[in-house]
Enzyme design. Structure first.
Site, PDB file in Angstrom:
ATOM      1  N   TYR A 138       0.829  -1.200   0.000  1.00 23.03           N
ATOM      2  CA  TYR A 138       0.000   0.000   0.000  1.00 23.03           C
ATOM      3  C   TYR A 138       0.867   1.254   0.000  1.00 23.03           C
ATOM      4  CZ  TYR A 138      -3.611   3.332   1.432  1.00 23.03           C
ATOM      5  OH  TYR A 138      -4.468   4.408   1.499  1.00 23.03           O
ATOM      6  N   LYS A 142       1.228   4.198  -2.935  1.00 22.90           N
ATOM      7  CA  LYS A 142       1.018   5.626  -2.710  1.00 22.90           C
ATOM      8  C   LYS A 142       2.251   6.433  -3.104  1.00 22.90           C
ATOM      9  CE  LYS A 142      -3.197   5.811  -1.200  1.00 22.90           C
ATOM     10  NZ  LYS A 142      -4.240   6.515  -1.980  1.00 22.90           N
ATOM     11  N   ASN A 164      -4.436   8.747   9.665  1.00 17.80           N
ATOM     12  CA  ASN A 164      -5.653   7.926   9.655  1.00 17.80           C
ATOM     13  C   ASN A 164      -6.868   8.836   9.807  1.00 17.80           C
ATOM     14  OD1 ASN A 164      -4.659   4.875   9.997  1.00 17.80           O
ATOM     15  ND2 ASN A 164      -3.329   6.204  11.206  1.00 17.80           N
ATOM     16  N   ARG A 200      -0.669   5.479  16.618  1.00 17.95           N
ATOM     17  CA  ARG A 200      -1.059   6.014  15.323  1.00 17.95           C
ATOM     18  C   ARG A 200      -1.485   7.472  15.469  1.00 17.95           C
ATOM     19  NH1 ARG A 200       0.970   2.036  13.663  1.00 17.95           N
ATOM     20  NH2 ARG A 200       0.119   0.407  12.300  1.00 17.95           N
TER      21      ARG A 200
END
Length: 308
Positions: A138, A142, A164, A200
Site C-alpha cells: 500500500y 502511494k 488515519n 497512530r
C-alpha cells in the site's frame, strides 16, 4: 463544519474545480464542503468515470483545481490484490496524460498516505523531508503515485500525506481503519478486536477536509512554488490502541470488552506526523481533538443506526 473563508477563498469561488473519487469517505465530505463555500464542483466516481476511451472529461480538462481522492485499495487489499494497485496507478496516469494538452497548469491535489510511505527505521514524528521507504504494498503504491504526479510538470502538484482519517459516515469495510470497526462493534454490542500494539495519528474528517479547502484557498501561492508541494495532514500526536480504547470507553460511558490479536505482516508499529509545514504553507492546523472527535462520531453513528 464551520468553514470561515479568507478573501482568497472567495476570489477562487468562480474557478472550476473537480473531485475525482467523490463517492468515497473523503470525497463525499469534500464535495459537501466545496458546495458550502459556494463552489459547484464536477464530481466523478466509479459510476461516472472521469475519462472515456482514454480521454478525460472536458470538465476535468478545464478545471483549475483537481482533487484526486480516489482509490480502490487498503493496506490489506494491496497485499492480496496487486492488480488493484496497478489499476489505481493506471487511473492516476490516465488523468495526468489527459491533462498534458489543456494549455494551463491545473492544480492537482493527491491524497496520499502519511502512515505508510515513511521509513520505519526513522523515528517519528515524520516530517515531509523524513526518508521514505514503504515496507508494504500500500505504501509503495502511494509513493509511486506521488512520483508520477511530481513528474507531471504540466501540472501544479500538491501531495497531502494524510494520517488515519476518521469521522461520521465512514464505512466499517474491510481494511478501512480501526475506529469505524470499533464503533460498529459498540453499536452491535460485540467485542472489539485490537490487532497488535501500536501508536497512530488520527485526524478527523472535518480537519482533513479543511486542509483540502485550504489548498484551494492558497492555489495562487502554490502555483508560484517551484516543484511539487508535499504536506503532512494529521493530528500531530501519537495515540496507542489502548489509549484509543480508553477514549471510546469514556465516549460510551462504560467498559467495552476487547479481544487482542497479533499484528499482521503489513502493519506498521509507531507512526505519527509533524504537521507544522501545513501550518506554515496553508495556515491550517487540526482543530478537533481525538476525545471530542470520537465522541461526536459515536453519537452521529448512533443517530444513524437508530434512524428508520
Amino acid at each position: 463544519m464551520d468553514m470561515k473563508l479568507s478573501g482568497a477563498t472567495f476570489r477562487r469561488a468562480a474557478s472550476t474545480v473537480t473531485v475525482i473519487g467523490g463517492s468515497g469517505f473523503i470525497g463525499r465530505n469534500l464535495h459537501r464542503a466545496l458546495r458550502s463555500v459556494g463552489a459547484r464542483p464536477h464530481v466523478f466516481t466509479r459510476r461516472k468515470p472521469f475519462a472515456h476511451a482514454g480521454r478525460v472529461h472536458p470538465a476535468v480538462a478545464k478545471s483549475d483545481t483537481i482533487f484526486y481522492v480516489a482509490g480502490s485499495v487498503t493496506p490489506a487489499l494491496a497485499e492480496r490484490n496487486p492488480e488493484l494497485v496497478e489499476e489505481d496507478h493506471w487511473n492516476l496516469n490516465l488523468l495526468l496524460w489527459g491533462l498534458r494538452e489543456t494549455g494551463h497548469r491545473p492544480l492537482v491535489v493527491l491524497a496520499s498516505s502519511g502512515g505508510t510511505v515513511y521509513d520505519p527505521d526513522a523515528a517519528p514524528p515524520y516530517r515531509e523531508d523524513s526518508p521514505t521507504r514503504p515496507v508494504a504494498a500500500y505504501g509503495a503504491a502511494k509513493l509511486a503515485q506521488e512520483h508520477a504526479l511530481a513528474a507531471a510538470d504540466w501540472t501544479t502538484p500538491v501531495i497531502l500525506r494524510f494520517a488515519n482519517v476518521y469521522g461520521p459516515g465512514q464505512t466499517a469495510s474491510a481494511g478501512y481503519g480501526v475506529i469505524p470497526h470499533w464503533i460498529r462493534a459498540v453499536h452491535a454490542r460485540e467485542t472489539l478486536t485490537m490487532i497488535g500494539a501500536s501508536r497512530r495519528d488520527y485526524v478527523h474528517i472535518d480537519d482533513a477536509t479543511a486542509a483540502l479547502l485550504a489548498v484551494r484557498a492558497h492555489a495562487d501561492r502554490l502555483r508560484a512554488t517551484p516543484g511539487p508541494t508535499t504536506l503532512n495532514i494529521g493530528s500531530g500526536a501519537p495515540t496507542s490502541l489502548d489509549e484509543l480504547h480508553r477514549h471510546l470507553e469514556r465516549a460510551v460511558g462504560g467498559p467495552v470488552e476487547v479481544r487482542r490479536e497479533p499484528a499482521r505482516s503489513f502493519d506498521r508499529t509507531d507512526t505519527w506526523l509533524d504537521v507544522s509545514a501545513a501550518g506554515a504553507a496553508l495556515g491550517w492546523s487540526p482543530a478537533i481533538g481525538l476525545a471530542e472527535g470520537l465522541a461526536g462520531t459515536l453519537a452521529a453513528t448512533r443517530h444513524t443506526s437508530m434512524s428508520p
